[in-house]
Motif scaffolding. Structure first.
Motif, mmCIF file in Angstrom:
data_model
loop_
_atom_site.group_PDB
_atom_site.id
_atom_site.type_symbol
_atom_site.label_atom_id
_atom_site.label_comp_id
_atom_site.label_asym_id
_atom_site.label_seq_id
_atom_site.Cartn_x
_atom_site.Cartn_y
_atom_site.Cartn_z
ATOM 1 N N GLN A 127 65.382 57.514 48.017
ATOM 2 C CA GLN A 127 64.132 58.064 47.503
ATOM 3 C C GLN A 127 63.906 57.594 46.071
ATOM 4 O O GLN A 127 62.813 57.169 45.703
ATOM 5 N N SER A 128 64.991 57.626 45.282
ATOM 6 C CA SER A 128 64.825 57.251 43.876
ATOM 7 C C SER A 128 64.611 55.741 43.740
ATOM 8 O O SER A 128 63.894 55.281 42.865
ATOM 9 N N TYR A 156 63.309 53.517 46.164
ATOM 10 C CA TYR A 156 62.133 52.925 46.793
ATOM 11 C C TYR A 156 60.916 53.844 46.775
ATOM 12 O O TYR A 156 59.809 53.417 47.062
ATOM 13 N N GLY A 157 61.162 55.136 46.504
ATOM 14 C CA GLY A 157 60.037 56.076 46.481
ATOM 15 C C GLY A 157 59.272 56.005 47.783
ATOM 16 O O GLY A 157 59.861 56.047 48.851
ATOM 17 N N ASP A 158 57.968 55.840 47.708
ATOM 18 C CA ASP A 158 57.163 55.792 48.915
ATOM 19 C C ASP A 158 56.866 54.366 49.358
ATOM 20 O O ASP A 158 56.062 54.137 50.235
ATOM 21 N N ASP A 159 57.512 53.418 48.714
ATOM 22 C CA ASP A 159 57.205 52.018 49.021
ATOM 23 C C ASP A 159 57.956 51.578 50.282
ATOM 24 O O ASP A 159 59.017 50.980 50.218
ATOM 25 N N ARG A 213 60.949 61.320 55.149
ATOM 26 C CA ARG A 213 61.208 59.881 55.116
ATOM 27 C C ARG A 213 62.558 59.487 55.698
ATOM 28 O O ARG A 213 62.770 59.577 56.890
ATOM 29 N N ASN A 259 55.563 60.957 54.942
ATOM 30 C CA ASN A 259 56.321 60.584 53.756
ATOM 31 C C ASN A 259 57.372 61.620 53.394
ATOM 32 O O ASN A 259 58.418 61.290 52.858
ATOM 33 N N ASN A 260 57.070 62.886 53.675
ATOM 34 C CA ASN A 260 58.033 63.902 53.338
ATOM 35 C C ASN A 260 59.309 63.786 54.147
ATOM 36 O O ASN A 260 60.404 63.992 53.642
ATOM 37 N N SER A 268 61.290 48.995 51.003
ATOM 38 C CA SER A 268 62.553 49.387 51.605
ATOM 39 C C SER A 268 62.788 48.644 52.910
ATOM 40 O O SER A 268 63.910 48.238 53.211
#
Ligand code: HEM
Lengths: 696, 181
Positions: free
Chosen positions: A590-591, A593-596, A579, A576-577, A600
């Protein structure tokens, strides 16, 4: 005075009486009038009733005659199951006299074997709220002959609202026999079809297992120190076994195409590399002919292509071998050219041209038929199954294309087809990545893999690869042993053969999935020699994570290992880091979709679906000089931002500005820049989709 | 208006004031019927108004009081002529309710040319009955007399309150409250 008053009073009363009399007389007259009208009305009504009753009895008579003389059997039954009426046809078919039927129970005429069924059926019907019913029963006629009667029964109510049943029935003995015969025939056909499928499945397995070993061993030889000559031979060995493997699948494919079970499997690959190795395999094959084997790939093709590589190769191989077979001297050449191009797609023209014997005009149409070669002499001279061209045609149809043929007898033939493919990575990028992924070894954390496989050759092939990649492994030779092992040991992944003695892979997986330890969630990859969809579905159903078709190349195995080992929980954080690709606006992505990753991925895939149309619309509105351009620019601006192509959105913004400044030249140049940039960014987006897919 | 109203009215005048008064009324009122009435006939409504005003002038009794008395007089006639309408009920409220819903409906059927009033009734808890009279003929006092007699007939001990809803008398509310026996 008194007298006067009295006189007046009498006078008034007389007048009142007269008035009353005249009113009453008038009323009486009105009454009389009304009465005579009533009488007339009444007479009319009576007349009408008489007429109607006659019509009614006439139609009843007609109806009764109809029923009596109908070819169908009509009967009524009361609520106790006794006949109350049967038409002449029925009486005749039953063979009894009318009195022997009316008043008797229906069940008396049904053979004992079906009496229970009859009673139960109509008891159910009576207690249901249905009003109509169809059922077939055997009837025993007076002569003892049994015939089948199909009857439509309607539930009705008589005047006292007691239910009764009215039926139309027919002797269906003939149809019944026919139907039974048909059913038997159908069952036989289904059985034959099943046997055929089973045979194909078995054959697939039987042939693939030794072939798997040959391929595997060739790869292993390739890993040992070899002279240049030996290396070249092994290369040919590998590519020829590959071709052989493909051929076998192709024959199986033919049956699958016909059964409609073949599924397109898209892959990203370099068409040039592909064709090169295909044509090169012929160089070594026919050294005794004066034939030049050529290929030419349009240098304008800048991307890898995405399509079903296996099917395309099969078609090309079929066409090329066909050309080779019928060409004694001259050349066989395979060319690929771009017909048209969009941002996401390429329309390619493939053509295989030879200088062989050619085909007669009248035979041009039949060469694609199954098992048909141009003529008998050709068959005896050149051999072959005659399946190749027809498979090619079917496969191309499946891929949405069709094959064409131009030929001049004595001069040669040209087989060609157009195929629309998706664009993949840029070829340059792909080269770089390939180098990276070269099998220098699997660089993950130390891992342990459980290999469950009974075939010794396969075990050897697998374990040698794992050793090479420095991955620990344990080998178990059947499902039982694997299950025992998993009770107390925790591998990171299981490679599981499906067909094994003692306990097969399906059963073992089912047991492991039910364990109350961590192994219940472990990735299990099925190793299957079967390309039949149903096996794969079965594997998924029992809880297998993925499958790998045997024979597989080291590359294919490596890819699977990368996916499942790198995605194990301990490393998810790390994933995840790192990405989104830093070629994209990672801040925005990142803002947004974040970790989803799933979300994305959906956005990126949608982008791929629409971008082609948006760009062609842009090109079009650029030519027109109205508000269309302004609106379209506005519409597409956010699309780029959403996939992290913020710099393109910026250019669109500039174009919009120039538009309102009426700076036409600048608008045009910026729009072209948008088009170029979109094209150029495509590989990044595709790579991103690929990456996201491994996470989701 | 139906003849019965006129014949009964004149009968009442004769009974209370003698035939001389009847004669006087007829002679001195300009009536198109010349005062010749029969129960089965129909006459213009204005004639009853004329007769009533003239009687009031001559007798020095105000018209409303006369009309109310006429109502009481008429009640006896109805009771004699149409006993079935009364027998159908046990108490005054239910009888009064039935005028609009039943009696006048039947009257209208029998005499299509009759012009009847409208009554909107409401009974709360069996104690209080409101009865709103609506008619362009403005004869609420006639109703009052009829109601009064009805209560007596059923031996229902009640108090009648009369309120004008419309000042011209075309809409009048009667509140009939039962008193403890
Ligand atoms: C058996 C009982 C009754 C009968 C047969 C009866 C019948 C009639 C008839 C024939 C008229 C004359 C209508 C016309 O000629 O246009 C009339 C008018 C009238 N009735 Fe009755 N009636 C009955 C009871 C009552 C009662 C109990 C009331 C009191 C609430 C009532 C209130 C009136 C009034 C106020 C009029 C005058 C017309 C008007 O104001 O518009 N009636 N009725």
């Amino acid at each position: 005075m008194e007298l006067e008053l009295l006189k007046k009073r009498l006078e008034r009363e007389r007048a009142a009486r007269k008035q009353a009399e005249s009113i009453l007389e008038q009323k009486a007259a009105e009454l009389y009038e009304a009465n005579s009208q009533l009488v007339a009305l009444n007479e009319n009504l009576e007349e009408e009733i008489k007429l109607r009753s006659k019509e009614l009895s006439d139609s009843e008579l007609r109806y009764r005659r109809l029923v009596e003389q109908a070819s169908d059997i009509f009967f009524n039954i009361d609520d106790t199951g006794r006949f109350t009426y049967m038409n002449a046809t029925g009486v005749h078919r039953f063979g009894y006299d009318n009195e022997e039927i009316v008043g008797h129970y229906f069940s008396e005429f049904v053979p004992d074997s079906h009496k229970k069924d009859l009673i139960l059926h109509y008891a159910l019907f009576m207690s249901s709220d249905r009003i109509a019913d169809y059922k077939e029963f055997p009837i025993k006629s007076k002569t003892g002959e049994v015939f089948w009667m199909g009857q439509n029964v309607n539930r009705l109510n008589d005047d006292s609202s007691k239910p009764y049943f009215s039926a139309v029935a027919r002797d269906i003995s003939k149809q019944k026999i026919l139907k039974d015969e048909l059913e038997l025939a159908r069952q036989a056909a289904v059985k034959a079809q099943k046997a055929e499928k089973q045979f194909l499945a078995n054959m697939s397995h039987e042939i693939r297992t030794p072939l798997n070993a040959i391929i595997g061993m060739s790869h292993l030889i390739n890993d040992t120190p070899l002279s240049e000559e030996q290396g070249e031979y092994v290369d040919i060995l590998i590519s020829s076994t590959g071709i052989l493997k493909n051929l076998i699948s192709d024959i199986l494919d033919m049956s699958k195409i016909d059964a409609g079970t073949l599924v397109l499997q898209e892959k990203e690959f370099s068409i040039e590399k592909d064709i090169k190795s295909l044509v090169r395999s012929f160089l070594h094959k026919s050294k005794d002919k004066a034939v030049t084997y050529r290929y030419e790939v349009d240098p304008k093709i800048k991307n890898e292509i995405i399509t079903d590589q296996q099917l395309l190769n099969q078609v090309l191989l079929n066409l090329y071998s066909n050309g080779d077979k019928f060409t004694e001297s001259g050349s066989v050449s395979l060319t690929v050219n771009i017909v048209s191009e969009t941002v996401t797609n390429l329309n390619l023209l493939f053509s295989v041209e030879d200088t062989g014997i050619g085909i007669d005009k009248k035979e041009v149409t039949t060469v694609f038929d199954e098992f048909k070669q141009a003529n008998k002499e050709i068959r005896s001279k050149y051999g072959g199954t005659g399946l190749g061209l027809s498979i090619s045609k079917k496969l191309l149809n499946l891929m949405g294309s069709d094959i064409k043929l131009e030929s001049i007898p004595g001069e040669g033939s040209n087989f060609y087809f157009e195929l629309s493919v998706k664009k993949g990575r840029l070829l340059e990028d792909a080269k770089a990545v390939d180098k990276e992924a070269d099998l220098t070894g699997y660089q993950g954390q130390s891992r342990m893999i459980l290999v469950v496989e009974d075939n010794k050759l396969n075990v050897k092939y697998l374990t040698r690869l794992l050793e090479k990649w420095s991955i620990d492994f344990v080998v178990k030779s059947n499902g039982r042993e694997a299950v025992d092992f998993c009770e107390d040991n925790f591998p990171d992944l299981i490679l599981m053969d499906l067909q094994m003695p003692v306990m097969d892979g399906f059963e073992a997986t089912q047991i492991i999935r039910k364990m109350d330890n961590a192994n219940a969630y472990i990735p299990i990859i099925a190793l299957t020699a079967s390309t039949f969809l149903s096996k794969k579905q079965m594997a998924e159903q029992v809880g297998m994570t993925d499958f790998l078709s045997k024979p597989f190349t080291p590359d294919q195995l490596n890819t699977k290992l990368r996916i499942y080992l790198e995605n194990s929980p301990s490393e998810v954080v790390q994933l995840n880091n790192s990405r989104f690709s830093d070629k994209l606006d990672t801040g925005y992505l990142q803002s947004a979709y974040g970790d989803d990753a799933a979300y994305s991925l959906e956005i990126f895939e949608t982008y791929m679906e629409i971008i082609d149309d948006e760009i062609s619309t842009l090109k079009q509105v650029l030519m027109e000089s109205d508000d269309g351009l302004k609106n379209h620019l506005h519409k597409i601006k956010p699309i780029f931002t959403m996939v992290g192509l913020s710099h393109i959105s910026e250019i669109v913004k500039h174009a919009e500005q120039s538009y309102s400044d009426k700076d036409n030249e600048s608008v045009t140049s910026q729009c072209h820049k948008v088009i170029e940039e979109t094209s150029a960014s495509l590989p990044i987006i595709l790579a991103e989709i690929k990456r996201l897919k491994t996470i989701v | 208006m139906k003849g019965i109203v006129f014949t009964e009215f004149l009968d009442m005048v004769e009974e209370k004031f003698g035939y001389a008064m009847v004669d006087d009324l007829i002679e001195n009122s300009d009536l198109s019927s010349k005062g010749i009435y029969t129960a089965v006939g129909t006459y213009h409504h204005s004639e009853i108004v004329t007769l009533l005003t003239n009687l009031s002038d001559k007798s020095k009794i105000d018209a409303e009081t006369l009309l109310k008395s006429f109502g009481e007089y008429l009640f006896e006639t109805f009771l004699k002529q149409y006993p079935q309408f009364f027998a159908a009920h046990d108490d005054a409220f239910s009888f009064l309710e039935s005028i609009d819903s039943h009696i006048h409906v039947e009257v209208q059927k029998l005499y299509p040319e009759a012009t009847l009033p409208k009554f909107v009734t409401h009974i709360s808890e069996d104690k209080v009955m409101s009865m709103i009279y609506q008619s362009e003929r403005k004869m609420a006092s006639l109703a009052e007399g009829l109601i009064h007699k009805s209560l007596l007939h059923y031996n229902d001990n009640c108090k009648i309150e009369k309120t004008l809803i419309n000042e011209d008398g075309s809409e009048v509310k009667f509140t009939i409250s039962r008193l403890a026996k």
